[in-house]
Design an enzyme around this catalytic site. Sequence first.
Site, PDB file in Angstrom:
ATOM      1  N   ALA A   1      -7.366  -4.317   7.174  1.00 40.43           N
ATOM      2  CA  ALA A   1      -8.185  -3.168   6.747  1.00 40.43           C
ATOM      3  C   ALA A   1      -9.433  -3.582   5.964  1.00 40.43           C
ATOM      4  O   ALA A   1     -10.224  -2.726   5.591  1.00 40.43           O
ATOM      5  CB  ALA A   1      -7.337  -2.204   5.911  1.00 40.43           C
TER       6      ALA A   1
ATOM      7  N   TRP B   1       0.881  -1.167   0.000  1.00 40.08           N
ATOM      8  CA  TRP B   1       0.000   0.000   0.000  1.00 40.08           C
ATOM      9  C   TRP B   1       0.923   1.224   0.000  1.00 40.08           C
ATOM     10  O   TRP B   1       1.816   1.313   0.862  1.00 40.08           O
ATOM     11  CB  TRP B   1      -0.888  -0.037   1.250  1.00 40.08           C
ATOM     12  CG  TRP B   1      -1.849   1.100   1.353  1.00 40.08           C
ATOM     13  CD1 TRP B   1      -2.637   1.601   0.349  1.00 40.08           C
ATOM     14  CD2 TRP B   1      -2.140   1.897   2.510  1.00 40.08           C
ATOM     15  NE1 TRP B   1      -3.407   2.643   0.810  1.00 40.08           N
ATOM     16  CE2 TRP B   1      -3.122   2.841   2.140  1.00 40.08           C
ATOM     17  CE3 TRP B   1      -1.674   1.891   3.828  1.00 40.08           C
ATOM     18  CZ2 TRP B   1      -3.633   3.775   3.037  1.00 40.08           C
ATOM     19  CZ3 TRP B   1      -2.191   2.814   4.723  1.00 40.08           C
ATOM     20  CH2 TRP B   1      -3.162   3.747   4.331  1.00 40.08           C
TER      21      TRP B   1
ATOM     22  N   LYS C   1     -13.555   0.293   5.876  1.00 37.41           N
ATOM     23  CA  LYS C   1     -14.213  -0.449   4.792  1.00 37.41           C
ATOM     24  C   LYS C   1     -15.292  -1.381   5.346  1.00 37.41           C
ATOM     25  O   LYS C   1     -16.399  -1.446   4.816  1.00 37.41           O
ATOM     26  CB  LYS C   1     -13.198  -1.285   4.006  1.00 37.41           C
ATOM     27  CG  LYS C   1     -11.829  -0.663   3.826  1.00 37.41           C
ATOM     28  CD  LYS C   1     -11.874   0.543   2.940  1.00 37.41           C
ATOM     29  CE  LYS C   1     -10.542   1.235   2.714  1.00 37.41           C
ATOM     30  NZ  LYS C   1      -9.544   1.416   3.724  1.00 37.41           N
TER      31      LYS C   1
ATOM     32  N   ASP D   1      -1.554  -5.730   9.249  1.00 28.93           N
ATOM     33  CA  ASP D   1      -2.433  -4.621   8.851  1.00 28.93           C
ATOM     34  C   ASP D   1      -3.753  -5.227   8.369  1.00 28.93           C
ATOM     35  O   ASP D   1      -3.799  -5.875   7.329  1.00 28.93           O
ATOM     36  CB  ASP D   1      -1.739  -3.833   7.721  1.00 28.93           C
ATOM     37  CG  ASP D   1      -2.583  -2.653   7.235  1.00 28.93           C
ATOM     38  OD1 ASP D   1      -3.636  -2.386   7.831  1.00 28.93           O
ATOM     39  OD2 ASP D   1      -2.159  -1.995   6.260  1.00 28.93           O
TER      40      ASP D   1
HETATM   41  C1  LIG Z   1      -3.846  -1.840   3.324  1.00 32.89           C
HETATM   42  C2  LIG Z   1      -4.437  -0.684   4.023  1.00 32.89           C
HETATM   43  N1  LIG Z   1      -4.115  -0.460   5.301  1.00 32.89           N
HETATM   44  C3  LIG Z   1      -4.623   0.569   5.986  1.00 32.89           C
HETATM   45  C4  LIG Z   1      -5.513   1.446   5.406  1.00 32.89           C
HETATM   46  C5  LIG Z   1      -5.981   2.611   6.241  1.00 32.89           C
HETATM   47  O1  LIG Z   1      -7.305   2.866   6.305  1.00 32.89           O
HETATM   48  P1  LIG Z   1      -7.917   4.123   7.070  1.00 32.89           P
HETATM   49  O2  LIG Z   1      -6.798   4.973   7.559  1.00 32.89           O
HETATM   50  O3  LIG Z   1      -8.765   4.818   6.068  1.00 32.89           O
HETATM   51  O4  LIG Z   1      -8.707   3.555   8.203  1.00 32.89           O
HETATM   52  C6  LIG Z   1      -5.881   1.265   4.062  1.00 32.89           C
HETATM   53  C7  LIG Z   1      -6.789   2.191   3.391  1.00 32.89           C
HETATM   54  O5  LIG Z   1      -6.907   2.287   2.206  1.00 32.89           O
HETATM   55  C8  LIG Z   1      -5.336   0.156   3.359  1.00 32.89           C
HETATM   56  O6  LIG Z   1      -5.651  -0.088   2.088  1.00 32.89           O
END
Ligand SMILES: Cc1ncc(COP(=O)(O)O)c(C=O)c1O
Length: 386
Positions: free
Chosen positions: A207, A124, A240, A205
């Site tokens: 998500a 990411w 999400k 991680d």
């Molecule tokens: C792999 C991954 N980790 C973490 C996040 C973080 O999400 P947020 O900060 O919007 O809660 C995302 C968001 O796109 C993601 O794709």
Amino acid sequence: MIESLAPKAPDPLLKIIKMYREDPRTDKIDLGVGVYKDGEGNTPVMRAVKDAEALLLAGQKTKTYVGQQGDVDFLKLVGQLAFGAMSREFVSIQAVGGTGALRLGCDLLREAGAKRVLLPAPCWPNHPSIVRAARLEPIDAPFFNITEQRIDMDALIASFAQAERGDGVILQACCHNPLGADFSLEQWTQLAAALNARGIIAFVDLAYQGFGDGIDEDVAGARRLLEQVPEAIIAISEAKSFGIYRERVGALFVKAAEKSRAAVMSNLAAIARANYSMPPDHGAAIVREVLSDEKLRASWREELDQIRSHIKRTRRQLAAARVNSMPMHLIADQKGMFSTLPLDGAQVTRLREQHGIYMTDSARINVAGLREADIPRFVEALKAVA
Ligand SMILES: Cc1ncc(COP(=O)(O)O)c(C=O)c1O
């Protein structure tokens, strides 16, 4: 002083979003943005979330701070959802989204003496920025062959040699962004053994729980790893899974020996205190209400099931297409919203300019951005450029 600041490059995705917005073609297709879209191309508020918000509005008696750790009931509920009974042993703190949780976890790693964080690549794109912001060194660990759409475990495990004891590695629990390629249970076991052998800390991680194969299925691999390693850090985003992107709901969990848990908690509290002091309440309160009320929980699960079915259906339809030598059939096995196609920058540009189809420069597509009616045109455009 401030006038001497050099400008920073904007996020490349913002450029794509702007170009899409300004494109006058009515049949343009947006596969760039990383939010879930339903069959009509909308990102609606989930019914259970709306109902929980109504309850909160009627019942909330104060707006005073929630406390340093955040909403403790929220933490218990999301911990249970992600890790089941083992979460009771974890140190936890609410965070400002998954991003905020990743940052807290990186800061904690640095406080504990880590110098580097391995990033299975492609990762990411925000991971390296977060790692650097925490004054750690991000190290690329290539692990995926995009042409063949295949995970290379040997390459990943060999890259662990670039880290030292106490360094971290960020492993996405499910629905990999940007690849859609997840580790099998056997691969999670292999990872646990390799990490233990080198004393590298797993930083999971999570998500997209519920977007792949199901709430429990999506975390089975991460649970297996967590059972086998003595220490780990886990960042959770609920953006999400509950469709509450802008509410910034996240949590950080740490697995550590009982004797060090109080120190872990105090470090996390100190890091958070100097950053944003106390976490926001509303989004976490929504998740707490939904997960603690049987009816709301059932409604949420039903809607999440529909989201997952929609993504899977689109994946199957795409996978049925034949596009020159592209391994399209593998798209059906991949999980969550994202896949990265074996296209170079020039092909991505042609798709955008000649066909009005937008994706990131690295050819990541958001499968959920593809409406059923657009699939034939998308496939024809791919054939034309591939
Ligand atoms: C792999 C991954 N980790 C973490 C996040 C973080 O999400 P947020 O900060 O919007 O809660 C995302 C968001 O796109 C993601 O794709």
